[in-house]
Design a protein around this motif. Sequence first.
Motif, PDB file in Angstrom:
ATOM      1  N   SER A  44       0.852  -1.193   0.000  1.00 55.29           N
ATOM      2  CA  SER A  44       0.000   0.000   0.000  1.00 55.29           C
ATOM      3  C   SER A  44       0.885   1.240   0.000  1.00 55.29           C
ATOM      4  O   SER A  44       2.047   1.198   0.407  1.00 55.29           O
ATOM      5  CB  SER A  44      -0.938   0.018   1.216  1.00 55.29           C
ATOM      6  N   PHE A  45       0.310   2.331  -0.493  1.00 56.70           N
ATOM      7  CA  PHE A  45       0.966   3.630  -0.515  1.00 56.70           C
ATOM      8  C   PHE A  45       0.009   4.630   0.136  1.00 56.70           C
ATOM      9  O   PHE A  45      -1.171   4.660  -0.199  1.00 56.70           O
ATOM     10  CB  PHE A  45       1.269   4.067  -1.951  1.00 56.70           C
ATOM     11  N   SER A  59      10.589   3.394  -1.687  1.00 55.85           N
ATOM     12  CA  SER A  59      10.727   4.041  -0.380  1.00 55.85           C
ATOM     13  C   SER A  59       9.395   4.553   0.162  1.00 55.85           C
ATOM     14  O   SER A  59       9.270   4.810   1.362  1.00 55.85           O
ATOM     15  CB  SER A  59      11.732   5.189  -0.454  1.00 55.85           C
ATOM     16  N   ASN A  60       8.384   4.689  -0.695  1.00 60.28           N
ATOM     17  CA  ASN A  60       7.060   5.120  -0.241  1.00 60.28           C
ATOM     18  C   ASN A  60       6.108   3.958   0.004  1.00 60.28           C
ATOM     19  O   ASN A  60       4.986   4.156   0.480  1.00 60.28           O
ATOM     20  CB  ASN A  60       6.421   6.072  -1.268  1.00 60.28           C
ATOM     21  N   ALA A  61       6.530   2.737  -0.323  1.00 66.83           N
ATOM     22  CA  ALA A  61       5.676   1.563  -0.180  1.00 66.83           C
ATOM     23  C   ALA A  61       5.708   1.031   1.249  1.00 66.83           C
ATOM     24  O   ALA A  61       6.726   1.116   1.928  1.00 66.83           O
ATOM     25  CB  ALA A  61       6.125   0.468  -1.144  1.00 66.83           C
ATOM     26  N   ALA A  62       4.586   0.468   1.683  1.00 73.87           N
ATOM     27  CA  ALA A  62       4.518  -0.096   3.029  1.00 73.87           C
ATOM     28  C   ALA A  62       5.510  -1.230   3.208  1.00 73.87           C
ATOM     29  O   ALA A  62       6.010  -1.456   4.316  1.00 73.87           O
ATOM     30  CB  ALA A  62       3.095  -0.582   3.317  1.00 73.87           C
ATOM     31  N   GLU A  90      -7.054  -0.788  -5.057  1.00 73.44           N
ATOM     32  CA  GLU A  90      -8.285  -0.288  -4.435  1.00 73.44           C
ATOM     33  C   GLU A  90      -7.888   0.737  -3.391  1.00 73.44           C
ATOM     34  O   GLU A  90      -6.865   0.593  -2.725  1.00 73.44           O
ATOM     35  CB  GLU A  90      -9.125  -1.393  -3.794  1.00 73.44           C
ATOM     36  N   GLY A  91      -8.688   1.772  -3.268  1.00 74.19           N
ATOM     37  CA  GLY A  91      -8.400   2.833  -2.323  1.00 74.19           C
ATOM     38  C   GLY A  91      -9.035   2.589  -0.970  1.00 74.19           C
ATOM     39  O   GLY A  91      -9.952   1.784  -0.827  1.00 74.19           O
ATOM     40  N   SER A  92      -8.549   3.316   0.010  1.00 74.64           N
ATOM     41  CA  SER A  92      -9.064   3.199   1.375  1.00 74.64           C
ATOM     42  C   SER A  92     -10.298   4.058   1.597  1.00 74.64           C
ATOM     43  O   SER A  92     -10.871   4.058   2.669  1.00 74.64           O
ATOM     44  CB  SER A  92      -7.978   3.619   2.374  1.00 74.64           C
ATOM     45  N   THR A  93     -10.700   4.795   0.576  1.00 72.95           N
ATOM     46  CA  THR A  93     -11.868   5.655   0.670  1.00 72.95           C
ATOM     47  C   THR A  93     -12.892   5.244  -0.375  1.00 72.95           C
ATOM     48  O   THR A  93     -12.542   4.704  -1.419  1.00 72.95           O
ATOM     49  CB  THR A  93     -11.485   7.133   0.447  1.00 72.95           C
ATOM     50  N   ALA A 166      -6.758  14.021   2.438  1.00 72.90           N
ATOM     51  CA  ALA A 166      -5.423  13.716   2.956  1.00 72.90           C
ATOM     52  C   ALA A 166      -5.353  12.291   3.501  1.00 72.90           C
ATOM     53  O   ALA A 166      -6.365  11.714   3.918  1.00 72.90           O
ATOM     54  CB  ALA A 166      -5.052  14.707   4.055  1.00 72.90           C
ATOM     55  N   ASN A 167      -4.161  11.733   3.487  1.00 73.47           N
ATOM     56  CA  ASN A 167      -3.863  10.450   4.131  1.00 73.47           C
ATOM     57  C   ASN A 167      -4.743   9.298   3.654  1.00 73.47           C
ATOM     58  O   ASN A 167      -5.227   8.498   4.459  1.00 73.47           O
ATOM     59  CB  ASN A 167      -3.955  10.591   5.654  1.00 73.47           C
ATOM     60  N   VAL A 168      -4.952   9.198   2.348  1.00 76.11           N
ATOM     61  CA  VAL A 168      -5.678   8.059   1.800  1.00 76.11           C
ATOM     62  C   VAL A 168      -4.679   7.038   1.284  1.00 76.11           C
ATOM     63  O   VAL A 168      -3.536   7.369   0.953  1.00 76.11           O
ATOM     64  CB  VAL A 168      -6.641   8.487   0.669  1.00 76.11           C
ATOM     65  N   LEU A 169      -5.095   5.790   1.242  1.00 74.75           N
ATOM     66  CA  LEU A 169      -4.220   4.706   0.808  1.00 74.75           C
ATOM     67  C   LEU A 169      -4.613   4.213  -0.573  1.00 74.75           C
ATOM     68  O   LEU A 169      -5.794   4.247  -0.934  1.00 74.75           O
ATOM     69  CB  LEU A 169      -4.276   3.528   1.786  1.00 74.75           C
ATOM     70  N   ALA A 170      -3.614   3.748  -1.299  1.00 75.87           N
ATOM     71  CA  ALA A 170      -3.836   2.999  -2.531  1.00 75.87           C
ATOM     72  C   ALA A 170      -3.236   1.616  -2.286  1.00 75.87           C
ATOM     73  O   ALA A 170      -2.029   1.487  -2.090  1.00 75.87           O
ATOM     74  CB  ALA A 170      -3.168   3.675  -3.716  1.00 75.87           C
ATOM     75  N   TYR A 171      -4.095   0.609  -2.212  1.00 74.64           N
ATOM     76  CA  TYR A 171      -3.637  -0.765  -2.002  1.00 74.64           C
ATOM     77  C   TYR A 171      -3.287  -1.358  -3.362  1.00 74.64           C
ATOM     78  O   TYR A 171      -4.164  -1.623  -4.177  1.00 74.64           O
ATOM     79  CB  TYR A 171      -4.717  -1.596  -1.316  1.00 74.64           C
ATOM     80  N   LEU A 172      -2.011  -1.556  -3.607  1.00 68.41           N
ATOM     81  CA  LEU A 172      -1.537  -2.004  -4.911  1.00 68.41           C
ATOM     82  C   LEU A 172      -1.700  -3.511  -5.078  1.00 68.41           C
ATOM     83  O   LEU A 172      -1.310  -4.294  -4.198  1.00 68.41           O
ATOM     84  CB  LEU A 172      -0.057  -1.625  -5.083  1.00 68.41           C
ATOM     85  N   ASN A 173      -2.306  -3.898  -6.201  1.00 69.27           N
ATOM     86  CA  ASN A 173      -2.483  -5.298  -6.602  1.00 69.27           C
ATOM     87  C   ASN A 173      -3.372  -6.099  -5.665  1.00 69.27           C
ATOM     88  O   ASN A 173      -3.304  -7.330  -5.653  1.00 69.27           O
ATOM     89  CB  ASN A 173      -1.124  -6.001  -6.751  1.00 69.27           C
TER      90      ASN A 173
END
Length: 198
Positions: A44-45, A59-62, A90-93, A166-173
């Motif tokens: 996630s980012f 460096s920005n990845a969880a 998929e996003g966290s929002t 602000a502070n939303v996540l993008a869950y990659l794959n």
Amino acid sequence: MTSILKVDNIQKANGSTPTASDLGINTTGTILQTVVQQETGITSFTSGTAGTDLLLIASNAADSTSHLSLTITPKSTSSKILLTTSVFFEGSTTENYNYLWSLYRDSIKLGQPNVGSRRGGIMATSIGFYAADAATTPDSVSFSYYDTPSTTSAITYAVAFNHNSANVLAYLNRTTNDSDSINNERGVSILIAQEIGG
């Protein structure tokens, strides 16, 4: 009678390597090289300030590993770079339609810049479900960009996103929920850079 000439190396009189132009080869429109980053990692980012781009670099990845970035060294200053990307996420929002995507060449944003209070980018998310969802329904975005870097130095391209919150996540794959269930999906994301002779 057939003659065969075999050499290990060809050099110009000054000792340098001949270019395609030196050899009378027209490379305009020819794909000179292709660099690919195909990401299968699950991570996630997290964005920061609303409207501020976040690069999908390691460096920005969880997990500090997965990324959608690559480095390419153009062979000529007249070359163009065709960038193609597809992001499974998929996003966290529930406001996944407010994710706006772009590309960066090193620290330079490509595509539409921010204008006034508007957010700039290249493409918005393609919503994968008719209703708001931030649990089990992945979304995607696919787009291309034609860049003119005018350099023969190594350059790094990276996918980026911003959101109006602000502070939303993008869950990659993966989906936000990502439980081991038939109702959740995983996928693959990719970034491709092709150098085209100019």
